[in-house]
Design a protein around this motif. Sequence first.
Motif, PDB file in Angstrom:
ATOM      1  N   ARG A 187       0.856  -1.185   0.000  1.00 27.85           N
ATOM      2  CA  ARG A 187       0.000   0.000   0.000  1.00 27.85           C
ATOM      3  C   ARG A 187       0.895   1.238   0.000  1.00 27.85           C
ATOM      4  O   ARG A 187       1.928   1.279   0.671  1.00 27.85           O
ATOM      5  CB  ARG A 187      -0.900  -0.023   1.235  1.00 27.85           C
ATOM      6  N   GLU A 188       0.471   2.225  -0.763  1.00 27.88           N
ATOM      7  CA  GLU A 188       1.331   3.399  -0.952  1.00 27.88           C
ATOM      8  C   GLU A 188       1.660   4.076   0.374  1.00 27.88           C
ATOM      9  O   GLU A 188       2.805   4.500   0.588  1.00 27.88           O
ATOM     10  CB  GLU A 188       0.654   4.393  -1.903  1.00 27.88           C
ATOM     11  N   SER A 189       0.690   4.160   1.280  1.00 24.94           N
ATOM     12  CA  SER A 189       0.943   4.847   2.557  1.00 24.94           C
ATOM     13  C   SER A 189       2.024   4.107   3.347  1.00 24.94           C
ATOM     14  O   SER A 189       2.915   4.712   3.945  1.00 24.94           O
ATOM     15  CB  SER A 189      -0.336   4.959   3.373  1.00 24.94           C
ATOM     16  N   ARG A 193       5.975   5.231   4.465  1.00 22.81           N
ATOM     17  CA  ARG A 193       6.498   5.162   5.845  1.00 22.81           C
ATOM     18  C   ARG A 193       7.781   4.332   5.903  1.00 22.81           C
ATOM     19  O   ARG A 193       8.733   4.680   6.614  1.00 22.81           O
ATOM     20  CB  ARG A 193       5.445   4.547   6.775  1.00 22.81           C
ATOM     21  N   ASP A 222       5.264   2.319  -4.359  1.00 28.12           N
ATOM     22  CA  ASP A 222       3.875   2.796  -4.391  1.00 28.12           C
ATOM     23  C   ASP A 222       2.910   1.725  -4.872  1.00 28.12           C
ATOM     24  O   ASP A 222       1.746   2.017  -5.154  1.00 28.12           O
ATOM     25  CB  ASP A 222       3.773   4.045  -5.284  1.00 28.12           C
TER      26      ASP A 222
ATOM     27  N   ASP B  71      -3.881   4.584   7.116  1.00 35.70           N
ATOM     28  CA  ASP B  71      -3.661   5.280   5.843  1.00 35.70           C
ATOM     29  C   ASP B  71      -3.278   6.737   6.061  1.00 35.70           C
ATOM     30  O   ASP B  71      -3.109   7.475   5.101  1.00 35.70           O
ATOM     31  CB  ASP B  71      -4.915   5.199   4.953  1.00 35.70           C
ATOM     32  N   SER B  72      -3.142   7.142   7.312  1.00 36.52           N
ATOM     33  CA  SER B  72      -2.734   8.529   7.558  1.00 36.52           C
ATOM     34  C   SER B  72      -1.235   8.652   7.299  1.00 36.52           C
ATOM     35  O   SER B  72      -0.522   7.645   7.230  1.00 36.52           O
ATOM     36  CB  SER B  72      -3.060   8.936   8.992  1.00 36.52           C
ATOM     37  N   SER B  73      -0.766   9.879   7.169  1.00 39.11           N
ATOM     38  CA  SER B  73       0.635  10.104   6.793  1.00 39.11           C
ATOM     39  C   SER B  73       1.587   9.557   7.852  1.00 39.11           C
ATOM     40  O   SER B  73       2.682   9.109   7.562  1.00 39.11           O
ATOM     41  CB  SER B  73       0.880  11.589   6.572  1.00 39.11           C
TER      42      SER B  73
END
Lengths: 369, 93
Positions: A187-189, A193, A222, B71-73
């Motif tokens: 997942r991109e998020s 991280r 991504d 899904d938060s930064s």
Amino acid sequence: MNRFDTNTWEFDNQGISRMQDRIRTYEAHSATEVFRAFDWLESGGSAVLLPPVSCNGLPRKIEIERPNQLGVWSSGTTGPPKLLLHEWDAVKRMIVIKPRYQGETWATPYRSDSFAFVHLCAHAWANLGRVVQLAGNIPAAWVKLVNGSCDSLACTPTFASLLLLEENRMTSSWMPKRITLGGEPIRESLGMRLASRFFATRFTSIYATSELGLILKSNRMDGWYESANLSKEFQDWRIIEDELQVQRSENWIATGDIVRSNARDGLIRIVGRKSSLANVAGTKVRLDEISDLALKIPGIMHATAAAEQSAVTGEIVVLKYSLTGEIAGEEVLRKLVFELQKGLPKAAWPRRWELMTTGLNSNAKAKCI
Amino acid sequence: MKYPYGWSKGTKMISDCVQELILTIHRRNGGNLNSICLSSRLLDPVIGLDSLDLAEIMAAIEKRYGVSPFDSSSAPTSWFDVIQIIQSNTCRD
């Protein structure tokens, strides 16, 4: 090298009998054993890796018709375990040998009888490195990563995410040379991280299956892959009804994965499994099995298990159900939850339960709404 | 139940809801806690959750509040973080 017409062996009551000199079996409980299998393959023989647990459930007779094959068992989550054969030369083509990879220590939580583990071992073996196995317990895994002088890590995105959750002062200094992610879409998020935490690490995202081996790999974080890389592994590829199919030896093979294509940028991303399977934290789950079990519960009229995106495990299982009305809804749900959690492995447990109302479609047939 | 100083009524309700979700699964796993320390890490061994349990809780939070904390930064590392993320996203709406 001799050409074998048929090579068979049978499992006896005590264990495995080796009927042909050029076929050997190895119990895949450690990288050391897998390395020994590779040494044998390199000498021209064939090798079959056996699961580290008991041999119950495996077929009693297996045939290998071509020489120099590596046999790895499928997980058995999508049917009885089957022996998947890979040409040793094809396995070696997946390996990249470079001076900077020499002698590296790789850590991984992959099961030792999985194709992902075997692929990693092949890379380490060819580059004179070693493989350290990590348990699922995250704090213990961190201890091994930091104290075991592990240079690189191969794991699922879910495992990497859990490592980040359990970071502490001791772990914050660990900066691997490489992290290879596979087993589920990234997942991109999460990719952002990981890239932020491991800013000096080179990432590789791999899409592979037990049946087909390596399909795609990319350094992107991504979730997208360069579609041009498909042509390196296969004669051709196509997307039919959103499912990726690849061509090998003139045969088209359906991967079972739903993809999205960005033709303008030459990119492709894996969205999820085709409807019959979910990928929960890297474990394949049969949705029809869950639906079938749910339908046996008194008071259930319709039941459909579906995969839903999860930021924690990639996907989770959702069960949509409707009631006959003969038994109180709360009682039915209680029984439904109990029986499914009793009868299914934890990855297959529905994590969301959705009560649907049964109505009629335009053709006066029942439908869930 | 003690709440951090300055929390609004809405945030306290979010906290209660998240606590209930955690404790339901904690007890399903055989635990016997009556409350959770909000500064606990998400996979604190005392709470006894694994990644699948965590996914279930996050799915319930997303359904209830329309927010996906992971899904938060900046992903949450503690249950306090989860509540803050929910609170900041629901207030924005």
